[in-house]
Write a protein that holds these residues in place. Sequence first.
Motif, mmCIF file in Angstrom:
data_model
loop_
_atom_site.group_PDB
_atom_site.id
_atom_site.type_symbol
_atom_site.label_atom_id
_atom_site.label_comp_id
_atom_site.label_asym_id
_atom_site.label_seq_id
_atom_site.Cartn_x
_atom_site.Cartn_y
_atom_site.Cartn_z
ATOM 1 N N THR A 52 -9.116 -9.478 6.069
ATOM 2 C CA THR A 52 -8.355 -10.454 6.547
ATOM 3 C C THR A 52 -8.741 -10.640 7.956
ATOM 4 O OG1 THR A 52 -6.018 -11.317 6.863
ATOM 5 C CG2 THR A 52 -6.396 -8.915 6.694
ATOM 6 N N LYS A 53 -8.175 -11.909 8.421
ATOM 7 C CA LYS A 53 -8.300 -12.270 10.084
ATOM 8 C C LYS A 53 -7.048 -11.629 10.706
ATOM 9 C CE LYS A 53 -6.323 -16.777 9.894
ATOM 10 N NZ LYS A 53 -6.384 -18.130 10.149
ATOM 11 N N ASP A 54 -6.104 -11.444 9.957
ATOM 12 C CA ASP A 54 -4.710 -10.799 10.472
ATOM 13 C C ASP A 54 -5.001 -9.450 11.191
ATOM 14 O OD1 ASP A 54 -3.256 -13.036 9.949
ATOM 15 O OD2 ASP A 54 -2.995 -12.176 7.868
ATOM 16 N N HIS A 55 -4.280 -8.930 12.290
ATOM 17 C CA HIS A 55 -4.373 -7.818 12.622
ATOM 18 C C HIS A 55 -3.903 -6.572 12.148
ATOM 19 C CE1 HIS A 55 -0.508 -8.821 14.166
ATOM 20 N NE2 HIS A 55 -0.260 -7.721 14.354
ATOM 21 N N TRP A 56 -3.498 -6.807 10.720
ATOM 22 C CA TRP A 56 -2.526 -5.882 9.906
ATOM 23 C C TRP A 56 -3.343 -6.009 8.292
ATOM 24 C CZ3 TRP A 56 -0.076 -8.591 6.204
ATOM 25 C CH2 TRP A 56 0.607 -9.775 6.548
ATOM 26 N N ILE A 57 -2.977 -4.886 7.859
ATOM 27 C CA ILE A 57 -3.337 -5.236 6.254
ATOM 28 C C ILE A 57 -2.035 -4.248 5.705
ATOM 29 C CG2 ILE A 57 -5.714 -5.768 6.042
ATOM 30 C CD1 ILE A 57 -6.218 -2.529 5.428
ATOM 31 N N ASN A 58 -1.550 -4.696 4.306
ATOM 32 C CA ASN A 58 -0.560 -3.863 3.967
ATOM 33 C C ASN A 58 -0.903 -3.380 2.426
ATOM 34 O OD1 ASN A 58 1.394 -3.982 6.037
ATOM 35 N ND2 ASN A 58 2.218 -5.923 4.983
ATOM 36 N N ALA A 59 -0.187 -2.109 2.127
ATOM 37 C CA ALA A 59 -0.512 -1.691 0.867
ATOM 38 C C ALA A 59 1.013 -1.461 0.193
ATOM 39 C CB ALA A 59 -1.320 -0.377 0.790
ATOM 40 N N GLY A 60 1.389 -1.518 -0.780
ATOM 41 C CA GLY A 60 2.391 -1.262 -1.524
ATOM 42 C C GLY A 60 2.870 0.282 -1.536
ATOM 43 N N SER A 61 4.031 0.604 -1.499
ATOM 44 C CA SER A 61 4.551 2.005 -1.337
ATOM 45 C C SER A 61 5.286 2.417 -2.744
ATOM 46 C CB SER A 61 5.485 2.416 -0.191
ATOM 47 O OG SER A 61 6.729 1.618 -0.406
ATOM 48 N N GLY A 62 5.406 1.496 -3.502
ATOM 49 C CA GLY A 62 6.136 1.760 -4.749
ATOM 50 C C GLY A 62 7.477 1.151 -4.626
ATOM 51 N N LEU A 63 7.984 0.741 -3.399
ATOM 52 C CA LEU A 63 9.132 0.280 -3.307
ATOM 53 C C LEU A 63 9.234 -0.913 -2.494
ATOM 54 C CD1 LEU A 63 12.445 0.856 -3.371
ATOM 55 C CD2 LEU A 63 12.193 2.077 -1.169
ATOM 56 N N SER A 64 9.957 -2.051 -3.247
ATOM 57 C CA SER A 64 9.681 -3.213 -2.745
ATOM 58 C C SER A 64 10.221 -3.422 -1.330
ATOM 59 C CB SER A 64 10.426 -4.267 -3.634
ATOM 60 O OG SER A 64 10.618 -5.523 -3.011
ATOM 61 N N GLY A 65 9.279 -4.206 -0.410
ATOM 62 C CA GLY A 65 9.761 -4.695 0.887
ATOM 63 C C GLY A 65 9.730 -3.274 2.029
ATOM 64 N N CYS A 66 8.783 -2.231 1.449
ATOM 65 C CA CYS A 66 8.585 -1.220 2.140
ATOM 66 C C CYS A 66 7.021 -0.660 2.258
ATOM 67 C CB CYS A 66 9.389 0.025 1.923
ATOM 68 S SG CYS A 66 11.149 -0.176 1.904
ATOM 69 N N PRO A 67 6.265 -1.796 2.917
ATOM 70 C CA PRO A 67 4.663 -1.230 2.812
ATOM 71 C C PRO A 67 4.413 -0.179 3.845
ATOM 72 C CG PRO A 67 5.137 -3.313 4.100
ATOM 73 C CD PRO A 67 6.676 -2.755 3.635
ATOM 74 N N TYR A 68 3.306 0.256 3.258
ATOM 75 C CA TYR A 68 2.186 1.042 4.372
ATOM 76 C C TYR A 68 1.443 0.243 5.071
ATOM 77 C CZ TYR A 68 3.773 5.513 2.143
ATOM 78 O OH TYR A 68 4.845 6.609 1.624
ATOM 79 N N SER A 69 1.463 0.078 6.308
ATOM 80 C CA SER A 69 0.649 -0.921 6.948
ATOM 81 C C SER A 69 -0.290 -0.105 8.005
ATOM 82 C CB SER A 69 1.654 -1.607 8.017
ATOM 83 O OG SER A 69 2.656 -2.586 7.167
ATOM 84 N N LEU A 70 -1.547 -0.810 8.073
ATOM 85 C CA LEU A 70 -2.506 -0.358 8.981
ATOM 86 C C LEU A 70 -2.739 -1.522 9.990
ATOM 87 C CD1 LEU A 70 -5.544 0.939 6.739
ATOM 88 C CD2 LEU A 70 -3.603 2.338 8.112
ATOM 89 N N VAL A 71 -2.801 -1.430 11.319
ATOM 90 C CA VAL A 71 -2.604 -2.291 12.421
ATOM 91 C C VAL A 71 -3.894 -1.833 13.299
ATOM 92 C CG1 VAL A 71 -1.420 -3.075 14.448
ATOM 93 C CG2 VAL A 71 -0.071 -2.210 12.132
ATOM 94 N N PHE A 72 -4.723 -2.895 13.503
ATOM 95 C CA PHE A 72 -5.871 -2.939 14.447
ATOM 96 C C PHE A 72 -5.904 -3.791 15.610
ATOM 97 C CE2 PHE A 72 -10.185 -4.707 15.142
ATOM 98 C CZ PHE A 72 -10.958 -3.670 15.623
ATOM 99 N N GLY A 73 -5.707 -3.336 16.692
ATOM 100 C CA GLY A 73 -5.644 -4.045 18.032
ATOM 101 C C GLY A 73 -6.513 -3.878 18.951
ATOM 102 N N LYS A 74 -6.755 -4.530 19.966
ATOM 103 C CA LYS A 74 -7.705 -4.351 21.187
ATOM 104 C C LYS A 74 -7.763 -3.236 21.659
ATOM 105 C CE LYS A 74 -9.511 -6.798 25.278
ATOM 106 N NZ LYS A 74 -9.209 -7.962 26.195
ATOM 107 N N SER A 75 -6.502 -2.755 21.868
ATOM 108 C CA SER A 75 -6.287 -1.421 22.894
ATOM 109 C C SER A 75 -5.669 -0.261 21.849
ATOM 110 C CB SER A 75 -5.223 -1.804 23.942
ATOM 111 O OG SER A 75 -4.247 -2.128 23.459
ATOM 112 N N GLU A 76 -5.328 -0.577 20.648
ATOM 113 C CA GLU A 76 -4.674 0.568 19.951
ATOM 114 C C GLU A 76 -4.502 0.089 18.548
ATOM 115 O OE1 GLU A 76 -0.598 0.747 21.376
ATOM 116 O OE2 GLU A 76 0.193 -0.612 19.673
ATOM 117 N N SER A 77 -4.444 1.368 17.664
ATOM 118 C CA SER A 77 -4.454 1.096 16.045
ATOM 119 C C SER A 77 -3.017 2.084 16.064
ATOM 120 C CB SER A 77 -5.772 1.783 15.685
ATOM 121 O OG SER A 77 -6.571 0.945 15.840
#
Length: 394
Positions: A260-285
């Motif tokens: 995706t072009k977004d700075h984040w991607i989500n994956a389900g944790s098995g509980l609705s509304g509580c995703p595991y997220s990876l965030v990619f930024g210019k100066s930090e992840s």
Amino acid sequence: MNKNSNVFKVDRNTNRINPLKKRRFSDLGFKERDHIQEWLVHQSNALGEDLLIIQKEFDGFDDTRERLDLLALDKAGNLVIIENKLDDSGRDVVWQSLKYTAYVSRLTKGQIVDIYQQYLVTYEGGGLSTDKICEFLEVDDIDEAVLNSGNSQRIMLVAGHFRKEVTATVLWLISRGVRIQCFRITPFSLENDVLLDIDLIIPPPEATDYMIGISSKENEEATVQGVQKERHQIRFNFWSHLLTIFRNKNIELYSNVSPTKDHWINAGSGLSGCPYSLVFGKSESRVELSFSRGDTLWNKSIFDKFYEHKDEIEHAIGKKLEWKRLDDKKSSRIVLTHSFDGFDKNNWSTIVEWMAENILLFQKVLSPYLDKYGQAMKNSHSEDSLNMEEDQME
């Protein structure tokens, strides 16, 4: 609601309707600056959309002592000039608002950031304007934010009554592409209470999309912004690289996720509304577990249960985490951050390895707590159910 309509209270006992009494703000002792302006500052979505108020009584105009009532940003980064009148719009409100719009049309991104920073210090007790703007616009970095682009400025006029010369002028301006709206506000008495009706009268509701939609010229300008376009491509390439490596490592958590072009991607944790997220930024992840259901109380309650186990969670992960309850927001999250120069492709393999290691750690350590408290809250929105379930489990 048209100007001849009435508001009624339904009496269930008599099966009758009784009209509420339409009032004037001045008769009720309400004032433009002390009341209407403050109502909108603290409930800006009363005008039908999310707005970020960045200054009130703004007087930063060269060679003039004039003040506009409220200056805001909309979700597209456009400046919004909000002018409030009491019971009567007066004759000159359109000319006044057009002057202010001309003044602020020259504001740069840096000036807007500074204006909002002054507002936060003066009225909100501080905070970083860049962070709050990024959060509002849902961008990762202020460099990516597109603020006050071209002729994108908007006008909102708020008054108890609009004169015909005002409405005729507004309609003519709309036909010439000026983005302007009129909101009629009407107070009603209900016993000891005052009810407020806020009604968009121009443009009529069926034409709102025409009014607030970005013109083709502005849309093209927004989508071809050099910095933004470049960042989108970098992100897409990074996520493509990461997902390929994850597949090779048999990391299944993001197996159903696409680049995706977004700075984040989500994956389900098995509980609705509580995703595991990876965030990619210019100066930090970052790696994150978010509690982001539509129910604020639910999010805060489950976050608090996790926080009770802060020490054991951090011990199991082996790192200090950021515990962001975010009391002024709907969601909460648990975060691990690492500084990287993300836009240097030479660092991508290192970033991916760091994300892989820590998201798997998050999943291993936090999943049991999600199972425990998520089950307790599955059919409840109260913290009491959490406590009861926890007692039974222990």
